[in-house]
Enzyme design. Structure first.
Site, PDB file in Angstrom:
ATOM      1  N   GLU A 133      52.055  -8.765  35.523  1.00 52.72           N
ATOM      2  CA  GLU A 133      51.859 -10.147  35.959  1.00 52.72           C
ATOM      3  C   GLU A 133      50.383 -10.513  35.843  1.00 52.72           C
ATOM      4  O   GLU A 133      49.542  -9.899  36.490  1.00 52.72           O
ATOM      5  CB  GLU A 133      52.335 -10.280  37.413  1.00 52.72           C
ATOM      6  CG  GLU A 133      52.445 -11.688  37.887  1.00 52.72           C
ATOM      7  CD  GLU A 133      53.063 -11.754  39.277  1.00 52.72           C
ATOM      8  OE1 GLU A 133      52.502 -12.496  40.103  1.00 52.72           O
ATOM      9  OE2 GLU A 133      54.080 -11.082  39.521  1.00 52.72           O
ATOM     10  N   HIS A 159      53.342  -2.701  42.559  1.00 51.03           N
ATOM     11  CA  HIS A 159      53.279  -3.921  41.768  1.00 51.03           C
ATOM     12  C   HIS A 159      52.093  -4.733  42.253  1.00 51.03           C
ATOM     13  O   HIS A 159      51.484  -4.401  43.265  1.00 51.03           O
ATOM     14  CB  HIS A 159      54.591  -4.716  41.944  1.00 51.03           C
ATOM     15  CG  HIS A 159      54.710  -5.872  41.018  1.00 51.03           C
ATOM     16  ND1 HIS A 159      54.719  -7.177  41.468  1.00 51.03           N
ATOM     17  CD2 HIS A 159      54.833  -5.938  39.676  1.00 51.03           C
ATOM     18  CE1 HIS A 159      54.844  -7.990  40.425  1.00 51.03           C
ATOM     19  NE2 HIS A 159      54.913  -7.259  39.332  1.00 51.03           N
ATOM     20  N   HIS A 162      58.594   8.327  50.117  1.00 43.46           N
ATOM     21  CA  HIS A 162      59.833   7.720  49.645  1.00 43.46           C
ATOM     22  C   HIS A 162      59.998   6.260  50.071  1.00 43.46           C
ATOM     23  O   HIS A 162      59.811   5.911  51.218  1.00 43.46           O
ATOM     24  CB  HIS A 162      61.042   8.512  50.160  1.00 43.46           C
ATOM     25  CG  HIS A 162      60.925   9.985  49.936  1.00 43.46           C
ATOM     26  ND1 HIS A 162      60.872  10.550  48.687  1.00 43.46           N
ATOM     27  CD2 HIS A 162      60.827  11.005  50.815  1.00 43.46           C
ATOM     28  CE1 HIS A 162      60.768  11.855  48.804  1.00 43.46           C
ATOM     29  NE2 HIS A 162      60.734  12.165  50.088  1.00 43.46           N
ATOM     30  N   HIS A 193      51.808  -3.241  47.220  1.00 44.74           N
ATOM     31  CA  HIS A 193      51.745  -4.490  46.469  1.00 44.74           C
ATOM     32  C   HIS A 193      50.327  -5.017  46.489  1.00 44.74           C
ATOM     33  O   HIS A 193      49.753  -5.253  47.547  1.00 44.74           O
ATOM     34  CB  HIS A 193      52.705  -5.523  47.057  1.00 44.74           C
ATOM     35  CG  HIS A 193      53.079  -6.565  46.056  1.00 44.74           C
ATOM     36  ND1 HIS A 193      52.213  -7.550  45.664  1.00 44.74           N
ATOM     37  CD2 HIS A 193      54.222  -6.761  45.369  1.00 44.74           C
ATOM     38  CE1 HIS A 193      52.814  -8.323  44.770  1.00 44.74           C
ATOM     39  NE2 HIS A 193      54.037  -7.849  44.573  1.00 44.74           N
TER      40      HIS A 193
END
Length: 186
Positions: free
Chosen positions: A47, A72, A89, A94
């Site tokens: 992005e 991300h 896990h 972000h």
């Protein structure tokens, strides 16, 4: 699966790293030596900002990204994870986000728009966003931190938490080495 992003950036994965075949690594991702990326992890750097710029997602030497982790970033912002850190896990990292060296992020935790100092521990099911978590801080399980002012009263990392984090890091660095030996079995 290693793939390029729409802008054409390919991930760079060190030869000594291990990425599970079920993981997805997309775009401007840099994975350094001895990193372990577990099953079903997703690391996507695709992005861009309005000008088409994109900062990398960088995973430091000896770090482990465990099963189901998602990393991300929005609008081309950087994500940097230091060396010998453990992202447990199903956690979500972000960006923009900077995580220091020897950091432990517990199961199902979410980090967004924050900086986490060296040696800090964010325990299971916690949320850290919009703040700077100082080095050596311990965020207890199920804690939510939304600003620097929320940090008052959060205890320093205890010896038992540090020992657990170090054990997880050592174990998963071993996984990177051991799974590389099995590469032809997949």
């Amino acid at each position: 699966m290693i793939r390029r992003n729409p802008r054409g950036d390919w991930p760079r994965v060190a030869e000594s790293a291990f990425v599970d075949p079920t993981a997805i690594i997309c775009g401007l991702v840099i994975i350094e030596d001895d990193v372990f990326v577990g099953p079903y992890a997703v690391i996507r750097a695709e992005e861009t900002d309005e000008a088409g710029n994109l900062e990398p997602i960088r995973i430091g030497r000896g770090t482990n990204i465990q099963d189901g982790v998602v990393i991300h970033s929005k609008s081309g912002e950087a994500v940097t994870i230091g060396s010998h850190s453990s992202i447990a896990h199903r956690s979500i990292i972000h960006g923009p986000c900077t995580i220091g060296d020897e950091v432990f992020v517990g199961f199902n935790s979410v980090l967004f728009n924050c900086t986490v100092g060296n040696g800090a521990a964010v325990r299971h099911n916690s949320v850290v966003e919009g703040c700077h978590l100082p080095a050596g801080f311990h965020v207890p399980s199920t804690t939510t931190v939304h600003s620097d002012s929320d940090l008052a009263g959060i205890p320093q990392v205890t010896v038992d938490v540090t020992a657990f984090s170090e054990h997880v890091a050592r174990t998963n660095v071993g996984h990177a080495r051991d799974y590389r030996k099995l590469r032809n079995d997949f």
